[in-house]
Design a protein around this motif. Structure first.
Motif, PDB file in Angstrom:
ATOM      1  N   VAL A  17       0.850  -1.190   0.000  1.00  0.00           N
ATOM      2  CA  VAL A  17       0.000   0.000   0.000  1.00  0.00           C
ATOM      3  C   VAL A  17       0.887   1.242   0.000  1.00  0.00           C
ATOM      4  CG1 VAL A  17      -1.671   1.322   1.354  1.00  0.00           C
ATOM      5  CG2 VAL A  17      -1.932  -1.143   1.122  1.00  0.00           C
ATOM      6  N   ASP A  18       0.574   2.201  -0.866  1.00  0.00           N
ATOM      7  CA  ASP A  18       1.291   3.478  -0.935  1.00  0.00           C
ATOM      8  C   ASP A  18       0.909   4.306   0.294  1.00  0.00           C
ATOM      9  OD1 ASP A  18       2.324   5.982  -1.459  1.00  0.00           O
ATOM     10  OD2 ASP A  18       1.523   6.102  -3.494  1.00  0.00           O
ATOM     11  N   LEU A  19       1.821   4.394   1.264  1.00  0.00           N
ATOM     12  CA  LEU A  19       1.509   5.087   2.512  1.00  0.00           C
ATOM     13  C   LEU A  19       1.287   6.581   2.326  1.00  0.00           C
ATOM     14  CD1 LEU A  19       3.819   3.355   5.137  1.00  0.00           C
ATOM     15  CD2 LEU A  19       1.380   3.020   4.744  1.00  0.00           C
ATOM     16  N   ASP A  20       2.022   7.198   1.391  1.00  0.00           N
ATOM     17  CA  ASP A  20       1.821   8.630   1.158  1.00  0.00           C
ATOM     18  C   ASP A  20       0.418   8.903   0.629  1.00  0.00           C
ATOM     19  OD1 ASP A  20       4.361   9.381   2.055  1.00  0.00           O
ATOM     20  OD2 ASP A  20       5.255   9.023   0.078  1.00  0.00           O
ATOM     21  N   ALA A  21      -0.049   8.071  -0.289  1.00  0.00           N
ATOM     22  CA  ALA A  21      -1.404   8.226  -0.824  1.00  0.00           C
ATOM     23  C   ALA A  21      -2.435   7.936   0.266  1.00  0.00           C
ATOM     24  CB  ALA A  21      -1.615   7.291  -2.017  1.00  0.00           C
ATOM     25  N   LEU A  22      -2.171   6.939   1.101  1.00  0.00           N
ATOM     26  CA  LEU A  22      -3.093   6.602   2.188  1.00  0.00           C
ATOM     27  C   LEU A  22      -3.169   7.745   3.196  1.00  0.00           C
ATOM     28  CD1 LEU A  22      -5.009   4.556   3.423  1.00  0.00           C
ATOM     29  CD2 LEU A  22      -3.032   3.490   4.548  1.00  0.00           C
ATOM     30  N   LYS A  23      -2.029   8.334   3.530  1.00  0.00           N
ATOM     31  CA  LYS A  23      -2.016   9.480   4.445  1.00  0.00           C
ATOM     32  C   LYS A  23      -2.819  10.640   3.872  1.00  0.00           C
ATOM     33  CE  LYS A  23       2.465   8.458   6.515  1.00  0.00           C
ATOM     34  NZ  LYS A  23       3.864   8.902   6.628  1.00  0.00           N
ATOM     35  N   GLN A  24      -2.678  10.876   2.573  1.00  0.00           N
ATOM     36  CA  GLN A  24      -3.428  11.956   1.925  1.00  0.00           C
ATOM     37  C   GLN A  24      -4.934  11.685   2.003  1.00  0.00           C
ATOM     38  OE1 GLN A  24      -2.285  14.846   0.747  1.00  0.00           O
ATOM     39  NE2 GLN A  24      -4.374  15.458   0.282  1.00  0.00           N
ATOM     40  N   THR A  25      -5.340  10.458   1.758  1.00  0.00           N
ATOM     41  CA  THR A  25      -6.752  10.096   1.838  1.00  0.00           C
ATOM     42  C   THR A  25      -7.275  10.271   3.259  1.00  0.00           C
ATOM     43  OG1 THR A  25      -6.462   8.500   0.047  1.00  0.00           O
ATOM     44  CG2 THR A  25      -8.424   8.249   1.420  1.00  0.00           C
ATOM     45  N   ILE A  26      -6.477   9.871   4.250  1.00  0.00           N
ATOM     46  CA  ILE A  26      -6.874  10.032   5.652  1.00  0.00           C
ATOM     47  C   ILE A  26      -7.018  11.510   5.984  1.00  0.00           C
ATOM     48  CG2 ILE A  26      -6.053   9.768   8.029  1.00  0.00           C
ATOM     49  CD1 ILE A  26      -4.851   7.040   7.083  1.00  0.00           C
ATOM     50  N   LEU A  47       5.676  -4.164   6.651  1.00  0.00           N
ATOM     51  CA  LEU A  47       4.380  -3.571   6.986  1.00  0.00           C
ATOM     52  C   LEU A  47       4.579  -2.411   7.953  1.00  0.00           C
ATOM     53  CD1 LEU A  47       1.309  -3.779   6.574  1.00  0.00           C
ATOM     54  CD2 LEU A  47       1.240  -5.270   8.575  1.00  0.00           C
ATOM     55  N   VAL A  48       3.927  -1.289   7.646  1.00  0.00           N
ATOM     56  CA  VAL A  48       4.006  -0.097   8.479  1.00  0.00           C
ATOM     57  C   VAL A  48       2.588   0.331   8.847  1.00  0.00           C
ATOM     58  CG1 VAL A  48       4.743   2.312   8.587  1.00  0.00           C
ATOM     59  CG2 VAL A  48       6.144   0.638   7.377  1.00  0.00           C
ATOM     60  N   ALA A  49       2.317   0.419  10.156  1.00  0.00           N
ATOM     61  CA  ALA A  49       1.018   0.917  10.627  1.00  0.00           C
ATOM     62  C   ALA A  49       1.098   2.431  10.728  1.00  0.00           C
ATOM     63  CB  ALA A  49       0.692   0.325  11.988  1.00  0.00           C
ATOM     64  N   LEU A  50      -0.061   3.071  10.747  1.00  0.00           N
ATOM     65  CA  LEU A  50      -0.137   4.514  10.930  1.00  0.00           C
ATOM     66  C   LEU A  50      -0.814   4.789  12.266  1.00  0.00           C
ATOM     67  CD1 LEU A  50      -1.320   5.596   7.373  1.00  0.00           C
ATOM     68  CD2 LEU A  50       1.010   5.594   8.283  1.00  0.00           C
ATOM     69  N   ASN A  51      -0.158   5.558  13.121  1.00  0.00           N
ATOM     70  CA  ASN A  51      -0.754   5.993  14.379  1.00  0.00           C
ATOM     71  C   ASN A  51      -1.278   7.405  14.168  1.00  0.00           C
ATOM     72  OD1 ASN A  51      -0.294   3.695  15.952  1.00  0.00           O
ATOM     73  ND2 ASN A  51       1.813   4.304  16.308  1.00  0.00           N
ATOM     74  N   ALA A  69     -15.327   6.024   9.489  1.00  0.00           N
ATOM     75  CA  ALA A  69     -14.903   6.674   8.244  1.00  0.00           C
ATOM     76  C   ALA A  69     -13.581   6.096   7.760  1.00  0.00           C
ATOM     77  CB  ALA A  69     -14.790   8.183   8.449  1.00  0.00           C
ATOM     78  N   LEU A  70     -12.651   5.866   8.681  1.00  0.00           N
ATOM     79  CA  LEU A  70     -11.354   5.291   8.301  1.00  0.00           C
ATOM     80  C   LEU A  70     -11.507   3.844   7.850  1.00  0.00           C
ATOM     81  CD1 LEU A  70      -9.067   6.708  11.135  1.00  0.00           C
ATOM     82  CD2 LEU A  70      -9.155   7.446   8.750  1.00  0.00           C
ATOM     83  N   ALA A  71     -12.350   3.077   8.512  1.00  0.00           N
ATOM     84  CA  ALA A  71     -12.546   1.664   8.154  1.00  0.00           C
ATOM     85  C   ALA A  71     -13.125   1.510   6.751  1.00  0.00           C
ATOM     86  CB  ALA A  71     -13.442   0.988   9.173  1.00  0.00           C
ATOM     87  N   ASN A  72     -13.803   2.547   6.254  1.00  0.00           N
ATOM     88  CA  ASN A  72     -14.399   2.489   4.920  1.00  0.00           C
ATOM     89  C   ASN A  72     -13.436   2.880   3.805  1.00  0.00           C
ATOM     90  OD1 ASN A  72     -16.958   1.559   5.691  1.00  0.00           O
ATOM     91  ND2 ASN A  72     -17.568   3.622   6.278  1.00  0.00           N
ATOM     92  N   ILE A  73     -12.219   3.275   4.146  1.00  0.00           N
ATOM     93  CA  ILE A  73     -11.227   3.644   3.131  1.00  0.00           C
ATOM     94  C   ILE A  73     -10.615   2.370   2.559  1.00  0.00           C
ATOM     95  CG2 ILE A  73      -8.997   4.763   2.741  1.00  0.00           C
ATOM     96  CD1 ILE A  73      -9.711   6.750   4.933  1.00  0.00           C
ATOM     97  N   ASP A  74     -10.505   2.323   1.220  1.00  0.00           N
ATOM     98  CA  ASP A  74      -9.828   1.196   0.576  1.00  0.00           C
ATOM     99  C   ASP A  74      -8.388   1.148   1.073  1.00  0.00           C
ATOM    100  OD1 ASP A  74     -12.089   0.585  -0.868  1.00  0.00           O
ATOM    101  OD2 ASP A  74     -11.464   1.709  -2.644  1.00  0.00           O
TER     102      ASP A  74
END
Length: 88
Positions: A17-26, A47-51, A69-74
């Motif tokens: 998973v692209d973490l930068d894109a995921l952070k932007q979506t969050i 694997l890297v989790a986000l806190n 809302a976060l659980a619904n993100i792809d």
């Protein structure tokens, strides 16, 4: 009512998973007045989790709307509240 600071641990679906894109979506999903910071937490095997630290009112519902809302993100496998502290 007072505010609470909560840390949510967000686990991506996989190490690919692209973490930068995921952070932007969050960042786009959570109100900027609530979101304090996002920090990486290496788990293992790439694997890297986000806190995610948020500040919300301690009234009814608390962190639940943000968790949902976060659980619904792809690309997000799970969301877990790992710490909650009342702000003085």
């Amino acid at each position: 009512m007072s505010d609470v600071a909560a840390i949510l641990k967000v686990m991506p679906e996989s190490p690919e998973v692209d973490l930068d894109a995921l952070k932007q979506t969050i960042t786009e999903t959570i109100d900027e007045n609530v979101l304090e910071r996002i920090e990486d937490e290496p788990i293992g095997f790439g694997l890297v989790a986000l806190n995610i630290t948020i500040v919300v009112d301690d009234g009814e519902g608390g962190t639940e709307p943000i968790e949902e809302a976060l659980a619904n993100i792809d690309d997000i496998q799970s969301v877990e509240v790992v710490d909650v502290r009342r702000l003085m």
